[in-house]
Motif scaffolding. Structure first.
Motif, mmCIF file in Angstrom:
data_model
loop_
_atom_site.group_PDB
_atom_site.id
_atom_site.type_symbol
_atom_site.label_atom_id
_atom_site.label_comp_id
_atom_site.label_asym_id
_atom_site.label_seq_id
_atom_site.Cartn_x
_atom_site.Cartn_y
_atom_site.Cartn_z
ATOM 1 N N LEU A 48 0.841 -1.190 0.000
ATOM 2 C CA LEU A 48 0.000 0.000 0.000
ATOM 3 C C LEU A 48 0.878 1.242 0.000
ATOM 4 N N ARG A 49 0.590 2.170 -0.911
ATOM 5 C CA ARG A 49 1.329 3.436 -0.940
ATOM 6 C C ARG A 49 0.606 4.439 -0.048
ATOM 7 N N ILE A 50 1.253 4.836 1.029
ATOM 8 C CA ILE A 50 0.648 5.792 1.953
ATOM 9 C C ILE A 50 1.307 7.146 1.763
ATOM 10 N N HIS A 51 0.532 8.124 1.339
ATOM 11 C CA HIS A 51 1.001 9.490 1.137
ATOM 12 C C HIS A 51 0.635 10.269 2.403
ATOM 13 N N LEU A 52 1.653 10.650 3.153
ATOM 14 C CA LEU A 52 1.458 11.296 4.454
ATOM 15 C C LEU A 52 1.742 12.785 4.304
ATOM 16 N N ILE A 53 0.707 13.606 4.414
ATOM 17 C CA ILE A 53 0.846 15.049 4.230
ATOM 18 C C ILE A 53 0.889 15.713 5.609
ATOM 19 N N LEU A 54 2.071 16.228 5.973
ATOM 20 C CA LEU A 54 2.333 16.774 7.296
ATOM 21 C C LEU A 54 2.455 18.291 7.264
ATOM 22 N N ARG A 55 2.574 18.880 8.441
ATOM 23 C CA ARG A 55 2.831 20.312 8.558
ATOM 24 C C ARG A 55 4.318 20.602 8.708
ATOM 25 N N ASN A 56 5.017 19.742 9.430
ATOM 26 C CA ASN A 56 6.424 19.985 9.755
ATOM 27 C C ASN A 56 7.323 19.457 8.651
ATOM 28 N N ARG A 57 8.008 20.369 7.956
ATOM 29 C CA ARG A 57 8.852 19.960 6.840
ATOM 30 C C ARG A 57 10.046 19.134 7.299
ATOM 31 N N ALA A 58 10.621 19.455 8.474
ATOM 32 C CA ALA A 58 11.781 18.712 8.967
ATOM 33 C C ALA A 58 11.417 17.245 9.200
ATOM 34 N N VAL A 59 10.216 17.008 9.733
ATOM 35 C CA VAL A 59 9.770 15.634 9.962
ATOM 36 C C VAL A 59 9.555 14.919 8.622
ATOM 37 N N ALA A 60 8.908 15.601 7.689
ATOM 38 C CA ALA A 60 8.679 15.007 6.364
ATOM 39 C C ALA A 60 10.002 14.665 5.693
ATOM 40 N N ASN A 61 10.975 15.558 5.802
ATOM 41 C CA ASN A 61 12.288 15.338 5.211
ATOM 42 C C ASN A 61 12.966 14.120 5.820
ATOM 43 N N ALA A 62 12.898 14.015 7.156
ATOM 44 C CA ALA A 62 13.521 12.887 7.841
ATOM 45 C C ALA A 62 12.875 11.570 7.432
ATOM 46 N N LEU A 63 11.560 11.582 7.238
ATOM 47 C CA LEU A 63 10.852 10.360 6.861
ATOM 48 C C LEU A 63 11.182 9.912 5.438
ATOM 49 N N ARG A 64 11.797 10.788 4.659
ATOM 50 C CA ARG A 64 12.225 10.397 3.313
ATOM 51 C C ARG A 64 13.572 9.665 3.348
ATOM 52 N N ARG A 65 14.267 9.775 4.464
ATOM 53 C CA ARG A 65 15.617 9.201 4.552
ATOM 54 C C ARG A 65 15.667 7.901 5.356
ATOM 55 N N ILE A 66 14.846 7.809 6.410
ATOM 56 C CA ILE A 66 15.009 6.682 7.321
ATOM 57 C C ILE A 66 14.253 5.461 6.805
ATOM 58 N N PRO A 67 14.789 4.264 7.017
ATOM 59 C CA PRO A 67 14.085 3.054 6.580
ATOM 60 C C PRO A 67 12.926 2.727 7.514
#
Length: 486
Positions: A48-67
């Motif tokens: 399932l592709r889950i598109h998570l739309i957040l407010r905090n850009r730093a959190v979104a950025n981190a979630l693009r890097r961590i497994p």
């Protein structure tokens, strides 16, 4: 909170009507709930592709890097964004089917043109526009003349307004040309910085930065804007991104817009009614409202389709044999046939493809249009283009490496130091050890690239992905073609 657009895509939003201090946490808990309940094995092996739309850009950025944890990664894929990211991708022309904003005139190897984005307001929206411009605005004329860098000028009231951005992207800024400009009345103080390792290696970042502390309507700022707009070699775009809609309108309308020929002015607004009314007159036709609700999130499905073809191109690259080279083959063989949907999905489903690698493929997909335009192949040629000539491949391979360098710096990697590079030359296995510490030896100029752990030239990947561009462009054409035209 969550909505399903098709059987493989779920969108989870950080709700607007929830306390901002906890809204992202609520959305992430919803993500975890959905992720724990979904089973790929019960859905034909498809995650399932889950598109998570957040407010905090730093959190979104981190979630693009961590497994993701292995149990979750087997069942879902995570794509984290902010609303500002989605608006940036749409207004800059990154989203499929949206108008090109930055390189409105294609920038070829012979061109002396360059992109220049000017931002007003140190907000999350301005940061997102800056980063997405840095991800996509890479052109072949920099390979000929490395003064032809894309420029991002960012204006806010105080230099302290940029501290968070400068700290979060320290590696990117340390390896870029940068100017800090302080305007106080008629006094202007400039502090210029060169790339960190310029004394020992060529510069390799084709984006330059200018941070300006001063008021929007300062005479010095207005003078510079008018001068940049009059420069036929600059493709200027201006974005007003203050947190207040009225301030954005006032900032744009205070400028002599008649003097800014062919310059688009982006205005972050919640309601476009006032701007749309003004746009009916020629004086204000350059105003482009954005930031209203209504970004078509289903377009991300098309982006993932393009990224899957990028992944396919990488997976099918192989080093040619000595016998093949004797018969005229190049150093690397690439895919020459369109893949079946099942093969694309199987490769994308591979557990070896981490969240960070998926994002790397997505970032590459962001630039398909600009690469093809810079190589002289507009979209109407994509259906029938089968190959690019050798000189174009070599030039665009360098552009691809430059793009990749900025991507990696944004993701948090830093170049190896001269001492670490020497250690790698003595023991190639140290490349892998340092990479695990987010230090990458390939963050250097294309001409200075060496070999990887296999002893083969690193450049072969850049060359291979550019040789695969016609196949990816043809696939993209098919993805975007209406059903009744197929």
């Amino acid at each position: 909170m969550a909505s399903v657009m098709n059987k493989l895509d779920t969108y989870i939003y950080s709700a607007e009507d929830v306390d901002p201090s906890v809204a992202d946490s609520v959305a992430i808990k919803e993500f975890m709930k959905v992720a724990e309940e979904y089973r790929a094995a019960s859905n034909g092996g498809n995650r399932l592709r889950i598109h998570l739309i957040l407010r905090n850009r730093a959190v979104a950025n981190a979630l693009r890097r961590i497994p993701l944890e292995s149990g979750i990664a087997e069942n879902v894929e995570l794509y984290a964004f902010t609303r500002e990211d989605l608006w940036s991708m749409e207004v800059l022309g990154i989203m499929p089917g949206t108008a090109v904003l930055l390189d409105r005139k294609p920038i070829t190897a012979e061109s002396n043109s360059r992109v220049h984005l000017v931002l007003f307001g140190a907000t999350a929206q301005a940061e997102s526009l800056a980063l997405h411009t840095a991800l996509v605005a890479h052109y072949p004329n920099y390979c000929r003349d490395n003064t032809l860098r894309t420029r991002i000028t960012w204006v806010s009231d105080s230099m302290d307004d940029f501290n968070h951005f400068k700290w979060q992207y320290k590696g990117l800024l340390e390896n870029s040309y940068r100017r800090d400009v302080r305007i106080a009345g008629e006094n202007i103080h400039v502090n210029a910085s060169a790339p960190k390792y310029l004394s020992v290696r060529r510069d390799f970042v084709d984006i330059e930065w200018e941070f300006v502390a001063g008021e929007c309507c300062n005479s010095a700022v207005l003078y510079k804007l008018c001068k940049w707009a009059a420069d036929e070699e600059q493709q200027l775009a201006v974005a007003f991104c203050y947190g207040n809609e009225e301030e954005n309108l006032n900032g744009a309308l205070s400028l002599p817009l008649r003097d800014f020929k062919d310059t688009p002015f982006l205005l972050r607004v919640g309601d476009a009614a006032a701007v749309e009314l003004l746009r009916h007159t020629s004086e204000y036709s350059s105003l482009i409202p954005f930031g209203m609700s209504g970004v078509k999130l289903e377009k991300m499905h098309g982006f993932i389709g393009i990224a899957q073809h990028v992944n396919y191109a990488y997976s099918r690259m192989r080093t040619t044999s000595a016998e093949e080279k004797e018969h005229g083959a190049t150093d690397i063989a690439v895919a020459t046939e369109l893949p079946a949907k099942e093969e694309l999905q199987n490769l994308w489903n591979s557990c070896a493809l981490t969240t960070a690698k998926r994002w790397s493929n997505l970032y590459n997909a962001f630039t398909l249009n600009s690469k093809m335009r810079s190589a002289g192949h507009p979209a109407e040629e994509w259906k029938t283009l089968f190959a690019m000539n050798g000189s174009d491949i070599e030039t665009m391979a360098e552009v691809e490496h430059n793009r990749w360098c900025v991507e990696e710096l944004i993701l948090g990697y830093t170049p190896t130091t001269p001492e670490e590079h020497d250690a790698i030359l003595g023991d190639i296995e140290k490349r892998r050890e340092l990479k695990a510490l987010f230090k990458h030896d390939d963050l250097r100029a294309y001409s200075e690239l060496g070999v990887d752990e296999t002893g083969l030239p690193v450049k072969r990947y850049d060359v291979g992905i550019i040789r695969s561009l016609p196949l990816m462009a043809h696939s993209c054409h098919n993805l975007n073609e209406p059903e009744n035209e197929k």
